[in-house]
Motif scaffolding. Structure first.
Motif, short mmCIF file in Angstrom:
data_model
loop_
_atom_site.label_atom_id
_atom_site.label_comp_id
_atom_site.label_asym_id
_atom_site.label_seq_id
_atom_site.Cartn_x
_atom_site.Cartn_y
_atom_site.Cartn_z
N MET A 109 0.86 -1.18 0.00
CA MET A 109 0.00 0.00 0.00
C MET A 109 0.89 1.23 0.00
O MET A 109 1.82 1.32 0.79
CB MET A 109 -0.87 0.01 1.25
CG MET A 109 -1.54 1.34 1.51
SD MET A 109 -3.18 1.49 0.87
CE MET A 109 -3.99 0.21 1.75
N THR A 135 0.64 5.55 0.05
CA THR A 135 -0.18 6.72 0.31
C THR A 135 0.52 7.91 -0.34
O THR A 135 1.67 8.19 -0.01
CB THR A 135 -0.34 6.95 1.83
OG1 THR A 135 -0.94 5.79 2.40
CG2 THR A 135 -1.21 8.17 2.10
N PHE A 176 -4.71 6.25 -1.95
CA PHE A 176 -4.27 5.00 -1.34
C PHE A 176 -4.25 3.98 -2.46
O PHE A 176 -5.27 3.70 -3.08
CB PHE A 176 -5.24 4.61 -0.21
CG PHE A 176 -5.47 5.78 0.70
CD1 PHE A 176 -4.56 6.11 1.68
CD2 PHE A 176 -6.58 6.60 0.53
CE1 PHE A 176 -4.74 7.22 2.48
CE2 PHE A 176 -6.79 7.71 1.33
CZ PHE A 176 -5.86 8.01 2.31
N ILE A 234 -2.74 0.30 -4.15
CA ILE A 234 -2.10 -1.01 -4.11
C ILE A 234 -1.84 -1.42 -5.55
O ILE A 234 -2.75 -1.38 -6.39
CB ILE A 234 -2.99 -2.07 -3.40
CG1 ILE A 234 -3.25 -1.64 -1.95
CG2 ILE A 234 -2.34 -3.45 -3.46
CD1 ILE A 234 -4.25 -2.53 -1.22
N HIS A 271 -7.61 1.10 -5.27
CA HIS A 271 -7.42 2.54 -5.10
C HIS A 271 -8.58 3.15 -4.32
O HIS A 271 -9.72 2.68 -4.41
CB HIS A 271 -7.35 3.23 -6.47
CG HIS A 271 -7.30 4.72 -6.38
ND1 HIS A 271 -8.44 5.50 -6.39
CD2 HIS A 271 -6.25 5.57 -6.26
CE1 HIS A 271 -8.09 6.78 -6.29
NE2 HIS A 271 -6.76 6.84 -6.21
N LEU A 324 -8.55 -6.24 -0.51
CA LEU A 324 -7.91 -5.02 -1.01
C LEU A 324 -8.79 -3.79 -0.79
O LEU A 324 -8.28 -2.71 -0.44
CB LEU A 324 -7.55 -5.18 -2.48
CG LEU A 324 -6.58 -6.31 -2.82
CD1 LEU A 324 -6.36 -6.41 -4.32
CD2 LEU A 324 -5.27 -6.13 -2.09
N ALA A 382 -8.46 -2.83 2.75
CA ALA A 382 -7.15 -2.20 3.01
C ALA A 382 -7.13 -0.73 2.60
O ALA A 382 -6.67 0.13 3.37
CB ALA A 382 -6.04 -2.97 2.29
N VAL A 383 -7.63 -0.41 1.41
CA VAL A 383 -7.60 1.00 0.99
C VAL A 383 -8.59 1.82 1.82
O VAL A 383 -8.33 2.99 2.13
CB VAL A 383 -7.83 1.20 -0.53
CG1 VAL A 383 -6.67 0.61 -1.34
CG2 VAL A 383 -9.16 0.66 -1.00
#
Length: 176
Positions: A1, A3, A43, A45, A54, A88, A91-92
């Motif tokens: 990830m 940022t 954000f 990946i 995203h 995913l 996660a974002v």
């Protein structure tokens, strides 16, 4: 990830994110939608340099109960169709929520039916009141957005579990 601020995205990253959004939204992600996702924090990946997930958070101003609130607004959440259901999106969104919780008075987003379950599972709340926009002609109701607007309570932020009219700032395209 990773940022990154919009200004720190390379041309290739911008193009890759836009391709991901076009693919994930099945061609229904326009230039105004893309513009809404820019100017804040992204954000990202990627796998082998290709974006697969995203989200972005941009600052907006919302009016509620006679006051202006600094809002972290979530935009352009997408996961490559071949990578969905692998965490995913979670996660974002976790990264986006960290930024919202630490830097804004409230969080907000607009969701489709397809995205609703992700946000509910993460504790986002459907706005219980009505929605409107501060348009060039004045405050204008946005009834079509009432059921798609979600908010996130942040420490010391807006009282989000009361009904009322939540008013967003004006922008071209979809205001929510």
């Amino acid at each position: 990830m990773r940022t990154l601020m919009t200004a720190d995205l390379t041309g290739a990253e911008r193009s890759g994110i836009r391709r991901l959004l076009d693919l994930s939204f099945d061609g229904d992600f326009g230039d105004e939608d893309w513009d809404h996702a820019l100017g804040g924090v992204h954000f990202l990946i990627a796998e082998d340099g290709v974006p697969v997930a995203h989200a972005s958070v941009v600052q907006r101003r919302f009016l509620f109960e006679g006051r202006s609130w600094r809002c972290g607004y979530v935009e352009a959440v997408a996961v490559h169709p071949d990578r969905q259901r692998r965490g995913l999106g979670v996660a974002v969104m976790a990264a986006a929520e960290r930024v919202i919780d630490g830097g804004y008075q409230l969080g907000a987003l607009s969701t489709s039916d397809a995205g609703r379950a992700l946000y509910v599972a993460r504790g986002w709340t459907p706005w219980p009141g009505t929605t409107a926009v501060l348009a060039p002609s004045g405050v204008t109701r946005t009834e079509e957005d009432d059921d798609a607007t979600f908010v996130r309570e942040v420490p010391g932020g807006a009282p989000l579990h009361r009904a009322g009219t939540l008013i967003c700032d004006w922008r071209d395209g979809d205001v929510w």
